[in-house]
Design an enzyme around this catalytic site. Structure first.
Site, PDB file in Angstrom:
ATOM      1  N   CYS A   2       3.574   4.656  12.755  1.00 48.77           N
ATOM      2  CA  CYS A   2       2.202   5.043  12.460  1.00 48.77           C
ATOM      3  C   CYS A   2       1.268   4.150  13.266  1.00 48.77           C
ATOM      4  O   CYS A   2       1.689   3.171  13.859  1.00 48.77           O
ATOM      5  CB  CYS A   2       1.923   4.853  10.982  1.00 48.77           C
ATOM      6  SG  CYS A   2       3.134   5.682   9.948  1.00 48.77           S
ATOM      7  N   ARG A  27       1.106   7.591  18.190  1.00 47.72           N
ATOM      8  CA  ARG A  27       2.129   6.918  17.377  1.00 47.72           C
ATOM      9  C   ARG A  27       2.530   7.739  16.148  1.00 47.72           C
ATOM     10  O   ARG A  27       3.478   7.395  15.442  1.00 47.72           O
ATOM     11  CB  ARG A  27       1.619   5.566  16.901  1.00 47.72           C
ATOM     12  CG  ARG A  27       1.328   4.595  18.013  1.00 47.72           C
ATOM     13  CD  ARG A  27       0.782   3.318  17.445  1.00 47.72           C
ATOM     14  NE  ARG A  27       1.756   2.646  16.616  1.00 47.72           N
ATOM     15  CZ  ARG A  27       2.662   1.795  17.040  1.00 47.72           C
ATOM     16  NH1 ARG A  27       2.720   1.489  18.309  1.00 47.72           N
ATOM     17  NH2 ARG A  27       3.500   1.228  16.209  1.00 47.72           N
ATOM     18  N   TRP A  74       2.975   9.083  10.758  1.00 45.34           N
ATOM     19  CA  TRP A  74       4.180   9.826  11.108  1.00 45.34           C
ATOM     20  C   TRP A  74       5.102   9.606   9.930  1.00 45.34           C
ATOM     21  O   TRP A  74       5.587   8.500   9.709  1.00 45.34           O
ATOM     22  CB  TRP A  74       4.772   9.268  12.394  1.00 45.34           C
ATOM     23  CG  TRP A  74       5.876  10.082  12.953  1.00 45.34           C
ATOM     24  CD1 TRP A  74       5.768  11.212  13.726  1.00 45.34           C
ATOM     25  CD2 TRP A  74       7.282   9.841  12.815  1.00 45.34           C
ATOM     26  NE1 TRP A  74       7.012  11.671  14.064  1.00 45.34           N
ATOM     27  CE2 TRP A  74       7.960  10.853  13.534  1.00 45.34           C
ATOM     28  CE3 TRP A  74       8.040   8.870  12.172  1.00 45.34           C
ATOM     29  CZ2 TRP A  74       9.345  10.926  13.597  1.00 45.34           C
ATOM     30  CZ3 TRP A  74       9.419   8.942  12.246  1.00 45.34           C
ATOM     31  CH2 TRP A  74      10.056   9.960  12.959  1.00 45.34           C
ATOM     32  N   ASN A 100       2.187   0.396   8.478  1.00 42.89           N
ATOM     33  CA  ASN A 100       3.111   0.967   9.454  1.00 42.89           C
ATOM     34  C   ASN A 100       4.461   0.302   9.229  1.00 42.89           C
ATOM     35  O   ASN A 100       4.526  -0.897   9.021  1.00 42.89           O
ATOM     36  CB  ASN A 100       2.578   0.666  10.861  1.00 42.89           C
ATOM     37  CG  ASN A 100       3.598   0.896  11.944  1.00 42.89           C
ATOM     38  OD1 ASN A 100       4.418   1.809  11.837  1.00 42.89           O
ATOM     39  ND2 ASN A 100       3.559   0.084  12.982  1.00 42.89           N
ATOM     40  N   GLY A 101       5.538   1.093   9.259  1.00 46.72           N
ATOM     41  CA  GLY A 101       6.869   0.518   9.061  1.00 46.72           C
ATOM     42  C   GLY A 101       7.433   0.948   7.721  1.00 46.72           C
ATOM     43  O   GLY A 101       7.018   1.964   7.155  1.00 46.72           O
ATOM     44  N   GLU A 476      18.704  13.113  31.170  1.00 49.51           N
ATOM     45  CA  GLU A 476      17.291  12.855  30.929  1.00 49.51           C
ATOM     46  C   GLU A 476      16.449  14.129  31.126  1.00 49.51           C
ATOM     47  O   GLU A 476      15.549  14.415  30.338  1.00 49.51           O
ATOM     48  CB  GLU A 476      16.805  11.733  31.866  1.00 49.51           C
ATOM     49  CG  GLU A 476      15.308  11.537  31.964  1.00 49.51           C
ATOM     50  CD  GLU A 476      14.627  11.140  30.661  1.00 49.51           C
ATOM     51  OE1 GLU A 476      15.314  10.873  29.662  1.00 49.51           O
ATOM     52  OE2 GLU A 476      13.380  11.115  30.647  1.00 49.51           O
ATOM     53  N   LYS A 480      14.062  15.872  28.351  1.00 56.49           N
ATOM     54  CA  LYS A 480      12.648  16.198  28.550  1.00 56.49           C
ATOM     55  C   LYS A 480      12.391  17.643  28.120  1.00 56.49           C
ATOM     56  O   LYS A 480      11.436  17.920  27.425  1.00 56.49           O
ATOM     57  CB  LYS A 480      12.224  16.046  30.034  1.00 56.49           C
ATOM     58  CG  LYS A 480      12.155  14.626  30.554  1.00 56.49           C
ATOM     59  CD  LYS A 480      10.927  13.860  30.123  1.00 56.49           C
ATOM     60  CE  LYS A 480      11.091  13.033  28.899  1.00 56.49           C
ATOM     61  NZ  LYS A 480      11.697  11.750  28.936  1.00 56.49           N
ATOM     62  N   GLU A 483      12.865  18.128  24.158  1.00 57.61           N
ATOM     63  CA  GLU A 483      11.894  17.491  23.252  1.00 57.61           C
ATOM     64  C   GLU A 483      10.521  18.132  23.337  1.00 57.61           C
ATOM     65  O   GLU A 483       9.779  18.148  22.369  1.00 57.61           O
ATOM     66  CB  GLU A 483      11.829  15.976  23.443  1.00 57.61           C
ATOM     67  CG  GLU A 483      11.234  15.494  24.730  1.00 57.61           C
ATOM     68  CD  GLU A 483      11.269  13.975  24.863  1.00 57.61           C
ATOM     69  OE1 GLU A 483      11.084  13.266  23.865  1.00 57.61           O
ATOM     70  OE2 GLU A 483      11.494  13.492  25.989  1.00 57.61           O
ATOM     71  N   HIS A 499      36.317  21.270  30.483  1.00 51.50           N
ATOM     72  CA  HIS A 499      37.096  20.831  29.316  1.00 51.50           C
ATOM     73  C   HIS A 499      36.538  21.399  28.015  1.00 51.50           C
ATOM     74  O   HIS A 499      36.754  20.849  26.956  1.00 51.50           O
ATOM     75  CB  HIS A 499      37.152  19.305  29.265  1.00 51.50           C
ATOM     76  CG  HIS A 499      37.790  18.734  30.490  1.00 51.50           C
ATOM     77  ND1 HIS A 499      39.145  18.807  30.719  1.00 51.50           N
ATOM     78  CD2 HIS A 499      37.259  18.147  31.588  1.00 51.50           C
ATOM     79  CE1 HIS A 499      39.421  18.261  31.887  1.00 51.50           C
ATOM     80  NE2 HIS A 499      38.285  17.856  32.447  1.00 51.50           N
ATOM     81  N   LYS A 598       5.575   8.301  19.441  1.00 51.16           N
ATOM     82  CA  LYS A 598       5.762   7.591  20.696  1.00 51.16           C
ATOM     83  C   LYS A 598       6.718   6.404  20.562  1.00 51.16           C
ATOM     84  O   LYS A 598       7.615   6.231  21.360  1.00 51.16           O
ATOM     85  CB  LYS A 598       4.404   7.133  21.236  1.00 51.16           C
ATOM     86  CG  LYS A 598       4.481   6.369  22.555  1.00 51.16           C
ATOM     87  CD  LYS A 598       4.999   7.242  23.673  1.00 51.16           C
ATOM     88  CE  LYS A 598       5.081   6.516  24.991  1.00 51.16           C
ATOM     89  NZ  LYS A 598       5.988   7.238  25.921  1.00 51.16           N
TER      90      LYS A 598
HETATM   91  C1  F6R Z   1      11.789  10.442  25.369  1.00 50.39           C
HETATM   92  C2  F6R Z   1      11.331   9.196  24.805  1.00 50.39           C
HETATM   93  C3  F6R Z   1      12.238   8.432  23.899  1.00 50.39           C
HETATM   94  C4  F6R Z   1      12.089   6.931  24.174  1.00 50.39           C
HETATM   95  C5  F6R Z   1      12.907   6.103  23.181  1.00 50.39           C
HETATM   96  C6  F6R Z   1      12.823   4.627  23.485  1.00 50.39           C
HETATM   97  O1  F6R Z   1      10.832  11.010  26.216  1.00 50.39           O
HETATM   98  O2  F6R Z   1      10.239   8.799  25.034  1.00 50.39           O
HETATM   99  O3  F6R Z   1      13.570   8.844  24.011  1.00 50.39           O
HETATM  100  O4  F6R Z   1      12.500   6.680  25.482  1.00 50.39           O
HETATM  101  O5  F6R Z   1      12.456   6.344  21.894  1.00 50.39           O
HETATM  102  O6  F6R Z   1      11.502   4.175  23.438  1.00 50.39           O
HETATM  103  P1  F6R Z   1      11.048   2.812  24.096  1.00 50.39           P
HETATM  104  O7  F6R Z   1      11.184   2.960  25.567  1.00 50.39           O
HETATM  105  O8  F6R Z   1       9.629   2.642  23.667  1.00 50.39           O
HETATM  106  O9  F6R Z   1      11.953   1.745  23.553  1.00 50.39           O
END
Ligand code: F6R
Length: 603
Positions: A2, A27, A74, A100-101, A476, A480, A483, A499, A598
């Protein structure tokens, strides 16, 4: 997960708090709220929805005062509902908190407070704090002591801010393993879960450490240790980012802006002081083993780096997802653990680092967010300098991390004498050219990629295939797409397909192949075999490749020449753009995909 913010000043705070909330919305964005204290009363407004919506719906503009706290949520404990939104208040409404947390022991605390007569109105762990403060305050009549006692009792990872109607000139805040930063302004002081909360008002910051609380007024702040109550001296730093950097800069979405910022982010990564890169190479050289850890995108950055360390330096440095690291990997004083994190706040990565530290390992982190927890917990840190990344999808942070990791691998190679000088120089030159190559991809390809997205946007099953260096890029690129569009997409090693997974391929599947450049002959040939296998099963074949003469694909994106080992990087950029254009086509929110936040600061 959050976002917390708070302001105390001489002018009305509502407008500024609103802007702090917007800046922190990345966030968490399922609900939000604000509490403003005026004339001895705390007015709380909150609801579910995005910050701008709730601002209108709850008429935040009617709030007026010189001190307030705010939150964007969140959900972790309790669904996104109005009742569960923050701020939460005490029974008498004279204390309001945002948090937050996770307060790990909230249930026994809640049971105890209910037994003492407190009435709860939400399902959140946070509300426990409001009642605990009220309980303590009624018993001792001293709000600061109540805060300390509450911190003594709460377990878990948290950051919070509290307003008391009896304290119209100060708010209290504290942290344990969740970020909280104080901003020191001219006519007001601030707090935020991230510097971007208040960066348009001040660049002067002071960082709160774990188990500390602060008393913030318009004239200053005082930080104290929660166990001893002793004042803690704290330096004031000035951050280099400016507010403009943290905003959209004319792009429709942060995601697109940040994709386009990659040439700059790569340049910054190349300009990181050589001594820092050397220091990490030294640590790795002396260690018996180095683990590379990260989550999601940063795990894939680690995975690509694993290939580079093996290929360039002859060093096996396994990439492990941070969440499984303590379950899988034994560490001791001879181990180094190199963590990669954009936010520097990812719970799983922090926990993995703490586990490593407890067992005597040397810890290193490559981090983007200034002042984040990781920067202060590890033995050695490299700041990426990629600038604020606000879109939930990580883009520029990742390509910058790969650049830093490549530099470390090259440095380690020198210590190990693993590659002839000419080869080392070729890779270094390739790295120097990368920014220009990425720039040309960004200049020339987007229209093309958008048209491809329009033609293939109806496919509901996607596979991304790569071998060797191109496998982490395929994983990756699939991440992208899934998500941001919510379409099932898998990244897969070309060699793995036969396989089992190849049975998935039919005319309804889009298969994106990350081809190596033709000069990587053996790899090119084996990837090409995978293409033939999937093509013969009817898959819609989309190639991201480097050979203008290639004609085996239904759709293709042809990239400029690049050093063969660095070829995955422009392919990653194409993967980002494809995901972005697919999101636009499918009317998804590119910056705030559903159910994501985020920085993942919870278990
Ligand atoms: C995907 C994404 C997440 C972060 C992951 C780690 O686009 O953003 O998979 O890469 O949550 O986050 P950080 O880099 O902040 O430790």
């Amino acid at each position: 997960m959050c976002g917390i913010s708070g302001i105390v000043g001489s002018a009305d705070v509502t407008k500024r708090l609103y802007s702090c909330m917007l800046n922190l919305e990345y966030r968490g964005y399922d609900s939000c709220g604000m509490a403003v204290l005026a004339d001895g009363q705390i007015d709380v407004r909150k609801n579910i929805g995005r910050v701008a919506e709730v601002f209108e719906k709850e008429r935040f503009a009617e709030l007026s005062g010189t001190i307030g706290i705010a939150h964007s949520r969140w959900a972790t404990h309790g669904n996104p509902t109005k009742a569960n939104s923050h701020p939460h208040t005490s029974c008498d409404g004279r204390i309001a908190v945002v948090h937050n947390g996770i307060i790990g022991n909230y249930q026994p605390l809640k049971d105890e407070l209910i037994a003492a007569g407190h009435k709860f109105t939400s399902e959140t762990d946070t509300e426990v704090l409001a009642h605990l403060l009220e309980h303590n305050y009624k018993a001792c009549g001293n709000f600061e002591r109540s805060v300390r006692e509450a911190m003594e009792r709460m377990e878990g990872t948290y950051a919070f801010a509290a307003l008391s109607a009896d304290h119209p000139d100060t708010f209290f805040c504290g942290r344990n393993r969740s970020p909280l930063i104080i901003g020191i302004g001219k006519d007001a002081n601030f707090i935020g879960s991230d510097i971007v909360a208040f960066i348009e008002y001040t660049k002067k910051v002071a960082y709160l450490n774990d188990n500390e609380y602060a008393i913030v007024s318009k004239d200053g702040f005082e930080i104290k240790n929660a166990s001893t109550g002793k004042p803690q001296a704290r330096a004031i730093d000035t951050v280099a980012w400016d507010a403009e950097q943290a905003k959209k800069g004319g792009y429709p979405h942060f995601l697109l802006k940040e994709i386009y910022e990659q040439p700059n982010a790569l340049r910054e990564a190349l300009e990181i002081d050589e001594k820092k890169i050397e220091a990490v190479a030294d640590i790795m050289n002396e260690a018996d083993r180095t683990y590379l850890i990260g989550c999601g995108t940063t795990f894939y950055a680690a995975l690509l780096a694993q290939y580079y360390f093996k290929e360039f330096a002859g060093v096996y440095a396994p990439a492990v997802s941070s969440d499984e690291f303590p379950n899988l990997c034994g560490v001791d004083e001879r181990t180094a653990v190199l963590a990669i994190s954009q936010s520097g706040e990812t719970f799983d990565t922090l926990e993995a680092l703490r586990y490593a530290k407890r067992h005597g390992a040397k810890t290193i982190a490559i981090v983007n967010a200034l002042g984040s927890s990781m920067t202060r917990e590890v033995d050695f840190v490299i700041m990426q300098g990629a600038g604020p990344e606000k879109s939930v999808l990580s883009t520029k942070a990742m390509t910058s991390q790969i650049t830093v990791l490549t530099r470390i691998a090259l440095e380690l190679s020198k210590r190990r004498g693993a590659l002839p000088k000419t080869e080392l120089n070729e890779i270094s030159d390739g790295l120097l050219e990368l920014g220009t190559i990425v720039r040309s991809v960004l200049d020339e390809q987007p229209g093309f990629i958008r048209r491809i997205a329009n033609r293939v946007g109806h496919f509901n099953k996607w596979l991304y295939i790569g071998r060797s260096y191109h496998l982490p890029a395929a994983l990756e690129a699939a991440l992208k797409l899934k998500e941001v569009t919510y379409i099932p997409a898998e990244g897969m090693a070309g060699g793995f397909m036969k396989h089992g997974p190849i049975s998935l391929v039919d005319e309804e599947m889009a298969v994106v192949v990350l081809m190596p450049p033709p000069e990587n002959e053996a790899l090119h040939r084996s990837t090409f075999n995978s293409v033939s296998e999937m093509r013969s099963r009817g898959g819609k074949m989309i190639g991201i490749h480097f050979d203008p003469w290639e004609s085996v694909f239904d759709e293709q994106i042809v990239l400029p020449k690049v050093h063969k080992a660095l070829a995955p990087i422009p392919q990653l950029v194409v993967g980002q753009l494809l995901a972005y254009f697919m999101a636009i086509l499918l009317k998804r929110d590119p910056d705030n995909p559903r159910g994501l936040a985020k920085s993942v600061t919870v278990e």
